[in-house]
Design an enzyme around this catalytic site. Structure first.
Site, PDB file in Angstrom:
ATOM      1  N   GLU A  35       0.817  -1.219   0.000  1.00 51.70           N
ATOM      2  CA  GLU A  35       0.000   0.000   0.000  1.00 51.70           C
ATOM      3  C   GLU A  35       0.850   1.269   0.000  1.00 51.70           C
ATOM      4  O   GLU A  35       0.459   2.272  -0.593  1.00 51.70           O
ATOM      5  CB  GLU A  35      -0.944  -0.019   1.211  1.00 51.70           C
ATOM      6  N   GLU A  64      -5.256   4.597  -0.852  1.00 54.58           N
ATOM      7  CA  GLU A  64      -4.188   3.649  -0.522  1.00 54.58           C
ATOM      8  C   GLU A  64      -3.613   3.942   0.869  1.00 54.58           C
ATOM      9  O   GLU A  64      -3.220   3.024   1.585  1.00 54.58           O
ATOM     10  CB  GLU A  64      -3.077   3.682  -1.568  1.00 54.58           C
ATOM     11  N   HIS A  67      -5.733   2.295   3.269  1.00 53.05           N
ATOM     12  CA  HIS A  67      -5.436   0.862   3.333  1.00 53.05           C
ATOM     13  C   HIS A  67      -4.159   0.610   4.141  1.00 53.05           C
ATOM     14  O   HIS A  67      -4.069  -0.357   4.887  1.00 53.05           O
ATOM     15  CB  HIS A  67      -5.266   0.295   1.924  1.00 53.05           C
ATOM     16  N   GLU A 135      -2.025  -2.916  -9.224  1.00 56.94           N
ATOM     17  CA  GLU A 135      -3.270  -3.327  -8.578  1.00 56.94           C
ATOM     18  C   GLU A 135      -3.451  -4.845  -8.671  1.00 56.94           C
ATOM     19  O   GLU A 135      -3.875  -5.485  -7.711  1.00 56.94           O
ATOM     20  CB  GLU A 135      -4.477  -2.617  -9.219  1.00 56.94           C
ATOM     21  N   GLU A 165      -8.715  -3.489  -4.709  1.00 56.21           N
ATOM     22  CA  GLU A 165      -7.717  -3.576  -5.786  1.00 56.21           C
ATOM     23  C   GLU A 165      -8.414  -3.793  -7.124  1.00 56.21           C
ATOM     24  O   GLU A 165      -8.032  -3.239  -8.151  1.00 56.21           O
ATOM     25  CB  GLU A 165      -6.739  -4.738  -5.540  1.00 56.21           C
ATOM     26  N   HIS A 168     -10.018  -0.540  -8.206  1.00 58.60           N
ATOM     27  CA  HIS A 168      -8.998   0.403  -8.679  1.00 58.60           C
ATOM     28  C   HIS A 168      -8.477   0.018 -10.057  1.00 58.60           C
ATOM     29  O   HIS A 168      -8.261   0.869 -10.919  1.00 58.60           O
ATOM     30  CB  HIS A 168      -7.831   0.463  -7.693  1.00 58.60           C
TER      31      HIS A 168
END
Lengths: 189, 72
Positions: A35, A64, A67, A135, A165, A168
């Site tokens: 991340e 991110e 995360h 990703e 992920e 994204h």
């Protein structure tokens, strides 16, 4: 600038003290496809990318960091109050002698995070494709961590992160479509 | 299905930019972005020499690249 909300993006629950699992999870904290790499990659690339996709990099890069906090919370909870003996059994003695119980940006093999993990090529297509690849690699890493984890509550949070992920990646693929579009043709040369 | 090999965009220019602003910027969008699976029986260059010099057998995959600033 950023505003900070003092809560996690998704709850993190950990069932048992498990330093070994923390050792695996640290891959998503300071690893190549982790991340931190993701956040820094996107937030850095946004300066020189065409205007239509700056906002996307800004938003995903920011997420991110959310995360990253979740991973940090997991690692912290998995190792909090673990004895040096427990850390040693989990293969974390080298970490303990260097950091005590502190978190650090390295991967599960102990290699410190390096900017070589990320790239800003300046070519919008190359940069967005790198982001898509990142990703997918992060998604794979979450899968392999879930495979070696038998903590159902932690896995619930990891499944949430894996799903992000996927979203994204989809958004970055849409960014490629935007960059490919023929609108905004240069009319005066 | 034709596409351009290059796209243009107009970056934001701040009144406080110290360097002389470039108002139009470009980036390459080479043909492999658009082809998907290469269709069968795609037209080839007329001579082997042409193909060799272009680095590909197929004009549809050839992407011209000019030095920045040399674009016409």
């Amino acid at each position: 600038m950023w505003y900070y909300e003092k809560k996690l993006q998704y709850p993190v629950k950990v069932r048992e003290c498990n330093p070994r699992l923390a050792k695996y999870l640290i891959e998503q904290y300071g690893g190549a496809d982790g991340e931190l790499s993701a956040a820094l990659r996107y937030l850095n690339q946004r300066y020189t990318i065409p205007g239509k996709v700056i906002g996307l990099l800004n938003d995903i890069g920011t997420e991110e960091f959310a995360h990253l906090e979740m991973i940090a919370t997991m690692v912290y909870k998995l190792t909090k109050d673990a004895s040096p003996e427990q850390l040693k059994e989990a293969g974390l003695a080298p970490h303990y002698v260097n950091h005590d119980g502190a978190l650090f940006y390295h991967n599960s093999a102990g290699n410190p995070w390096t900017a070589e993990y990320i790239q800003a090529k300046g070519d919008p297509i190359a940069d967005i494709y790198e982001d898509i690849a990142a990703e997918e690699k992060a998604r794979a890493t979450y899968q392999w961590i879930i495979n070696v984890s038998d903590d159902p509550e932690l896995n619930d949070s990891l499944r949430f992160l894996r799903e992000r992920e996927i979203v994204h990646s989809q958004r970055f693929r849409e960014a490629v479509e935007i960059l490919k579009e023929e609108r905004d043709k240069k009319t005066i040369f | 299905m034709s596409h351009t090999n290059k796209k243009y965009w107009y970056p934001y220019v701040s009144p406080y930019d110290p360097c002389k602003p470039i108002t139009v910027k470009s980036y390459p969008t080479p043909p492999q972005l658009y082809m998907g699976f290469q269709p069968p029986n795609l037209a080839q260059f007329e001579t082997p020499k042409q193909a060799l010099f272009h680095g590909t057998l197929w004009p549809a995959l050839y992407s011209k690249y000019d030095k920045r600033g040399d674009e016409t």
